[in-house]
Scaffold this motif. Structure first.
Motif, short mmCIF file in Angstrom:
data_model
loop_
_atom_site.label_atom_id
_atom_site.label_comp_id
_atom_site.label_asym_id
_atom_site.label_seq_id
_atom_site.Cartn_x
_atom_site.Cartn_y
_atom_site.Cartn_z
N GLU A 31 0.87 -1.18 0.00
CA GLU A 31 0.00 0.00 0.00
C GLU A 31 0.90 1.23 0.00
O GLU A 31 1.58 1.52 0.99
CB GLU A 31 -0.88 0.01 1.25
N THR A 136 -1.91 -1.54 8.47
CA THR A 136 -2.53 -2.50 7.54
C THR A 136 -2.43 -3.92 8.09
O THR A 136 -1.50 -4.25 8.82
CB THR A 136 -1.84 -2.44 6.16
N SER A 137 -3.38 -4.75 7.72
CA SER A 137 -3.46 -6.10 8.29
C SER A 137 -2.25 -6.96 7.96
O SER A 137 -1.82 -7.79 8.77
CB SER A 137 -4.73 -6.79 7.80
N GLY A 141 2.27 -1.49 4.40
CA GLY A 141 2.22 -0.06 4.14
C GLY A 141 3.59 0.51 3.81
O GLY A 141 4.60 0.10 4.40
N ASP A 158 6.44 -0.75 6.47
CA ASP A 158 5.97 -1.63 7.53
C ASP A 158 6.69 -2.98 7.45
O ASP A 158 7.49 -3.23 6.54
CB ASP A 158 4.46 -1.80 7.42
N ASN A 213 -7.60 -2.93 -0.71
CA ASN A 213 -6.96 -1.62 -0.65
C ASN A 213 -7.36 -0.94 0.66
O ASN A 213 -8.44 -0.36 0.78
CB ASN A 213 -7.39 -0.77 -1.86
N GLN A 214 -6.48 -1.01 1.64
CA GLN A 214 -6.80 -0.48 2.96
C GLN A 214 -6.43 0.98 3.13
O GLN A 214 -6.89 1.64 4.06
CB GLN A 214 -6.08 -1.32 4.03
N LEU A 215 -5.58 1.49 2.25
CA LEU A 215 -5.17 2.90 2.30
C LEU A 215 -5.46 3.51 0.93
O LEU A 215 -4.90 3.07 -0.07
CB LEU A 215 -3.67 3.01 2.63
#
Length: 222
Positions: A31, A136-137, A141, A158, A213-215
């Motif tokens: 991400e 993020t899971s 990131g 991350d 898509n978390q971000l």
């Protein structure tokens, strides 16, 4: 400061960069978040140093170019009294302060490269957590942090990316951004940095096809 940072990119430039981020993320589970700040160095310190230096310069230049000396039996008398000196200093300081506000590159002269880098790294670290890039899971990131006044970038990743991508890869991204500022093509440098980040992440953190898509891909301005 966010409002000032938004002025650094035109609407079409920002849309192009966000499209590049979207395209890059189709090929990786990472991400990517691009964050832009107008400056990272504490403006109070830089402005104070610039004002003090230009104030002294104003006094010194006037002293050298416009000083009149009257020679008498009592010796040489300098015709530049305290009120004039103070006035010159305040006027010069005001000019220096104005220059640091109007011309960001001017303020850079009053800090060392090491100081600027520490400020950039500290502000990037704050953005990394404040923007939830670490949350993020899958730990994928990636922050690309560009500091305009300092003409540099800093990358924070991350855990999953740290385990997969060698650190020298991100040093090269910083060099891309710095080189673009030197060549006065800053926006092109940011674009190339995002493209390069996408290439590196596609190689080391390829898409598995099941990552959400978390971000979102919009540019952040701080």
């Amino acid at each position: 400061m966010p409002a000032l940072a938004r002025l650094l990119l035109g609407k079409q430039e920002a849309e192009r960069i966000e499209s590049l981020i979207t395209e890059a993320e189709r090929k990786t589970d990472a991400e990517i978040v691009l964050c832009i700040t107008a400056r990272s160095v504490d403006s109070t310190v830089a402005d104070a140093l610039a004002a003090f230096a230009t104030g002294l310069a104003a006094v010194a230049i006037t002293w050298l170019l416009a000083q009149k000396v009257h020679v008498s039996a009592a010796g040489a008398v300098l015709h530049l009294g305290l009120p004039a000196v103070l006035g010159l200093f305040v006027g010069g300081a005001a000019i220096g302060l104005g220059l640091t506000r109007a011309l960001p590159a001017f303020g850079v002269w009053f800090t060392t490269a090491a100081q600027r880098r520490r400020h950039v790294e500290r502000k990037a670290a704050m953005a990394f957590f404040d923007l939830d890039i670490r949350g993020t899971s899958a730990g994928t990131g990636l922050l690309v942090f560009v500091s305009w006044r300092e003409r540099t970038a800093h990358v924070l990743a991350d855990s999953a990316i740290l385990a997969s991508v060698p650190p020298p890869a991100w040093e090269h991204l910083r060099e891309i951004v710095q080189g673009s500022f030197t060549a006065r093509h800053a926006v092109d440098g940011v674009i190339r940095a995002i493209e390069y980040a996408g290439e590196i992440l596609e190689e080391h953190v390829p898409s598995t096809g099941d990552g959400a898509n978390q971000l979102d891909n919009r540019i952040r301005y701080i």
